[in-house]
Design a protein around this motif. Structure first.
Motif, PDB file in Angstrom:
ATOM      1  N   TYR A  27       2.344   1.628  -3.488  1.00 55.19           N
ATOM      2  CA  TYR A  27       1.338   2.029  -4.480  1.00 55.19           C
ATOM      3  C   TYR A  27       1.052   3.523  -4.377  1.00 55.19           C
ATOM      4  O   TYR A  27       0.998   4.237  -5.395  1.00 55.19           O
ATOM      5  CB  TYR A  27       0.055   1.232  -4.288  1.00 55.19           C
ATOM      6  N   LEU A  28       0.870   4.010  -3.178  1.00 52.64           N
ATOM      7  CA  LEU A  28       0.571   5.426  -3.003  1.00 52.64           C
ATOM      8  C   LEU A  28       1.765   6.311  -3.357  1.00 52.64           C
ATOM      9  O   LEU A  28       1.602   7.357  -3.996  1.00 52.64           O
ATOM     10  CB  LEU A  28       0.133   5.689  -1.558  1.00 52.64           C
ATOM     11  N   VAL A  85       0.834  -1.207   0.000  1.00 48.31           N
ATOM     12  CA  VAL A  85       0.000   0.000   0.000  1.00 48.31           C
ATOM     13  C   VAL A  85       0.863   1.250   0.000  1.00 48.31           C
ATOM     14  O   VAL A  85       0.594   2.210  -0.744  1.00 48.31           O
ATOM     15  CB  VAL A  85      -0.970  -0.023   1.196  1.00 48.31           C
ATOM     16  N   VAL A 110      -6.768   0.955  -1.759  1.00 48.51           N
ATOM     17  CA  VAL A 110      -6.673   2.404  -1.942  1.00 48.51           C
ATOM     18  C   VAL A 110      -7.957   2.956  -2.544  1.00 48.51           C
ATOM     19  O   VAL A 110      -8.474   3.996  -2.099  1.00 48.51           O
ATOM     20  CB  VAL A 110      -5.453   2.750  -2.825  1.00 48.51           C
ATOM     21  N   ASP A 111      -8.504   2.272  -3.534  1.00 54.61           N
ATOM     22  CA  ASP A 111      -9.750   2.729  -4.163  1.00 54.61           C
ATOM     23  C   ASP A 111     -10.913   2.746  -3.178  1.00 54.61           C
ATOM     24  O   ASP A 111     -11.822   3.573  -3.291  1.00 54.61           O
ATOM     25  CB  ASP A 111     -10.102   1.826  -5.353  1.00 54.61           C
ATOM     26  N   GLU A 163       0.365  -5.352  -5.800  1.00 53.74           N
ATOM     27  CA  GLU A 163      -0.082  -4.089  -6.384  1.00 53.74           C
ATOM     28  C   GLU A 163      -1.588  -4.093  -6.616  1.00 53.74           C
ATOM     29  O   GLU A 163      -2.265  -3.085  -6.362  1.00 53.74           O
ATOM     30  CB  GLU A 163       0.647  -3.813  -7.694  1.00 53.74           C
ATOM     31  N   GLU A 164      -2.138  -5.203  -7.081  1.00 53.32           N
ATOM     32  CA  GLU A 164      -3.590  -5.284  -7.289  1.00 53.32           C
ATOM     33  C   GLU A 164      -4.345  -5.145  -5.969  1.00 53.32           C
ATOM     34  O   GLU A 164      -5.363  -4.439  -5.893  1.00 53.32           O
ATOM     35  CB  GLU A 164      -3.945  -6.615  -7.951  1.00 53.32           C
ATOM     36  N   HIS A 205       1.894   6.058  -7.319  1.00 57.57           N
ATOM     37  CA  HIS A 205       0.744   6.510  -8.106  1.00 57.57           C
ATOM     38  C   HIS A 205       0.172   7.854  -7.659  1.00 57.57           C
ATOM     39  O   HIS A 205      -0.508   8.525  -8.449  1.00 57.57           O
ATOM     40  CB  HIS A 205      -0.357   5.440  -8.081  1.00 57.57           C
ATOM     41  N   LYS A 206       0.440   8.251  -6.426  1.00 54.60           N
ATOM     42  CA  LYS A 206      -0.102   9.512  -5.925  1.00 54.60           C
ATOM     43  C   LYS A 206       0.977  10.565  -5.677  1.00 54.60           C
ATOM     44  O   LYS A 206       0.659  11.751  -5.586  1.00 54.60           O
ATOM     45  CB  LYS A 206      -0.886   9.285  -4.623  1.00 54.60           C
ATOM     46  N   LYS A 232      -4.112  -1.494  -4.802  1.00 53.79           N
ATOM     47  CA  LYS A 232      -5.007  -0.627  -5.573  1.00 53.79           C
ATOM     48  C   LYS A 232      -6.454  -0.789  -5.107  1.00 53.79           C
ATOM     49  O   LYS A 232      -7.191   0.197  -4.946  1.00 53.79           O
ATOM     50  CB  LYS A 232      -4.917  -0.931  -7.062  1.00 53.79           C
ATOM     51  N   LYS A 233      -6.853  -2.031  -4.874  1.00 51.69           N
ATOM     52  CA  LYS A 233      -8.225  -2.283  -4.439  1.00 51.69           C
ATOM     53  C   LYS A 233      -8.485  -1.626  -3.087  1.00 51.69           C
ATOM     54  O   LYS A 233      -9.540  -1.010  -2.866  1.00 51.69           O
ATOM     55  CB  LYS A 233      -8.460  -3.793  -4.358  1.00 51.69           C
TER      56      LYS A 233
END
Length: 320
Positions: A63-64, A60, A308-309, A301-302, A67-68, A305-306
């Protein structure tokens, strides 16, 4: 806790290798990631332990950051004690789940000042001995350690040498089980599964066949949702009762899990370091991601993302 290596050729490869090899990965900690201690660049390296809860934290955060916040993030799987060395030397920038290593903390945080405390993870860890709840319901007195010898014959396996088996994970995890067996005069043998993944496989097989088992296990852990387990109460933990490892007769403590940064990175890591200091979530959050990775077979990663969404209000508070 458990207390647990592979320089990734790529981030994806490292994540995949961690899941496939568990605790048995080769020790590559003497090799530095090209992204570690990168002097203020928008890149970093995160240490990831081999158990899935630690992988969830990193997934997590990574990912952030990517991607952020526009960072390049590398991961290195390192056993628990070597992770402190790697962190001190700048081979990794951050350790997101430490189960308490007072000797390393004294050496690197307080004496050498090469590692910096980065706050709590928000999760409290606990190691203990557990039996399947279906067995505890049939034999309620099993939850008191004083009755373990009464049931030793039911926990025998081919590997336990005629004694009851206590199943541990990896020898690299922090465990006092051999000392506890000896000092509490228990008719049991500690048998190592070799890794968290191997231990989970064995637990699932025992549960499928409704067989009794006694296992070293820990919370938080997603497996409790699939195989309900009940803790066997050991003599209560008291401050200092585990100072001499050879003489331990007490339970494992409850441990607020903490984060640590390389001291140089903590000072010069900018928004990335600030984000990691703010990163804090709950046991339920971690288990949600862990379940997706370990049971639903999503890639880290999947799964990240799930999560985070589904939780924007939570992770937005971490952004500097």
């Amino acid at each position: 806790m458990r207390f647990r290596t592979t320089l990734s050729v790529s981030v994806a490869a490292a994540s995949a290798l961690a899941l496939l090899t568990g605790c048995g990965a080769a020790d590559m900690t003497k090799q530095a990631s090209p992204f570690a201690n990168a002097g203020g660049a928008r890149s970093m390296t995160l240490s990831v332990q081999s158990w899935v809860g630690a992988q969830s934290n990193v997934a997590v955060a990574k990912y952030l950051l990517e991607h952020k916040m526009g960072y390049r993030v590398d991961t290195v799987q390192v056993d628990e004690i070597p992770a402190w060395d790697a962190l001190s030397q700048g081979r990794v920038d951050a350790l997101l789940e430490d189960w308490s290593h007072p000797d390393q903390e004294k050496r690197y945080v307080h004496d050498k000042k090469t590692v910096s405390y980065a706050g709590g993870l928000g999760v409290t860890g606990h190691i203990g001995w557990f039996v399947p709840t279906y067995f505890a319901k049939q034999h309620p007195d099993i939850t008191n350690w004083k009755n373990l010898n009464k049931y030793a014959s039911q926990f025998r396996t081919a590997e336990s040498g005629g004694k009851g088996q206590i199943m541990d994970g990896s020898p690299a995890y922090v465990t006092h089980d051999k000392a506890l067996v000896k000092n509490l005069k228990l008719n049991y043998q500690v048998v190592f599964a070799g890794s968290e993944a191997a231990q989970i496989t064995q637990i699932k097989q025992f549960a499928k066949e409704k067989k009794p088992f006694l296992t070293y296990w820990y919370t938080p852990q997603w497996l409790f949702k699939k195989v309900p387990m009940t803790e066997v109460k050991l003599p209560p933990y008291k401050e200092g009762c585990d100072t001499d490892a050879a003489k331990i007769t007490c339970a494992y403590p409850k441990t607020p899990l903490r984060k640590f940064l390389n001291a140089d990175f903590a000072r010069s890591g900018g928004k990335g370091a600030a984000f990691l200091k703010k990163f804090q979530w709950t046991t339920e959050d971690q288990n949600e991601v862990s379940l997706m990775i370990a049971e639903q077979k999503l890639s880290p990663e999947e799964a990240a993302k799930k999560w985070v969404d589904a939780h924007p209000d939570q992770w937005k508070r971490w952004l500097p």
